[in-house]
Design a protein around this motif. Sequence first.
Motif, PDB file in Angstrom:
ATOM      1  N   UNK A 100     -39.217 -31.222  44.013  1.00  0.00           N
ATOM      2  CA  UNK A 100     -37.783 -31.057  43.769  1.00  0.00           C
ATOM      3  C   UNK A 100     -37.481 -29.757  43.026  1.00  0.00           C
ATOM      4  N   UNK A 101     -38.327 -29.405  42.096  1.00  0.00           N
ATOM      5  CA  UNK A 101     -38.152 -28.136  41.385  1.00  0.00           C
ATOM      6  C   UNK A 101     -38.238 -26.967  42.362  1.00  0.00           C
ATOM      7  N   UNK A 102     -39.210 -27.026  43.276  1.00  0.00           N
ATOM      8  CA  UNK A 102     -39.369 -25.965  44.263  1.00  0.00           C
ATOM      9  C   UNK A 102     -38.161 -25.829  45.165  1.00  0.00           C
ATOM     10  N   UNK A 103     -37.596 -26.962  45.601  1.00  0.00           N
ATOM     11  CA  UNK A 103     -36.403 -26.920  46.449  1.00  0.00           C
ATOM     12  C   UNK A 103     -35.229 -26.304  45.698  1.00  0.00           C
ATOM     13  N   UNK A 104     -35.062 -26.697  44.461  1.00  0.00           N
ATOM     14  CA  UNK A 104     -33.958 -26.161  43.655  1.00  0.00           C
ATOM     15  C   UNK A 104     -34.161 -24.677  43.374  1.00  0.00           C
ATOM     16  N   UNK A 105     -35.392 -24.284  43.111  1.00  0.00           N
ATOM     17  CA  UNK A 105     -35.701 -22.892  42.810  1.00  0.00           C
ATOM     18  C   UNK A 105     -35.413 -21.989  44.007  1.00  0.00           C
ATOM     19  N   UNK A 106     -35.810 -22.443  45.188  1.00  0.00           N
ATOM     20  CA  UNK A 106     -35.568 -21.629  46.390  1.00  0.00           C
ATOM     21  C   UNK A 106     -34.071 -21.427  46.590  1.00  0.00           C
ATOM     22  N   UNK A 129     -30.170 -33.333  40.711  1.00  0.00           N
ATOM     23  CA  UNK A 129     -31.224 -33.229  41.706  1.00  0.00           C
ATOM     24  C   UNK A 129     -32.484 -32.555  41.152  1.00  0.00           C
ATOM     25  N   UNK A 130     -32.276 -31.603  40.293  1.00  0.00           N
ATOM     26  CA  UNK A 130     -33.394 -30.764  39.840  1.00  0.00           C
ATOM     27  C   UNK A 130     -33.990 -31.314  38.547  1.00  0.00           C
ATOM     28  N   UNK A 131     -35.314 -31.406  38.501  1.00  0.00           N
ATOM     29  CA  UNK A 131     -35.967 -31.960  37.306  1.00  0.00           C
ATOM     30  C   UNK A 131     -35.939 -31.002  36.121  1.00  0.00           C
TER      31      UNK A 131
END
Length: 100
Positions: A61-67, A98-100
């Motif tokens: 989830x962090x990766x999705x938010x970061x992108x 959504x983002x941790x």
Amino acid sequence: MTSKNQPTGSISRAPQVQVALLIFLLVAASRLQACDAASGFCASKCAVRCGKGKGPACMKHCGQCCVECACVPTATGRIDDCPCYRDMLTTGPRKRPKCP
């Protein structure tokens, strides 16, 4: 000289199709390269943020938010440093962060 089986305009369209395909491939390759660069940045930032035993779901989830946001707050809090990351919500009737 045209044959009976081939339309007259199809020969002149072939270079246009090739050019369009070439442009599409170049754009796709450049976006793929940008995603690779972003994922390296995101992987390192999310590893710090999710490093305290939060598990693979945190990294995902962090990766999705970061992108999407191109930033990740530090593990020590300071979530206001990245408003996009802070304000992303889940879909559905319950809007949760959504983002941790």
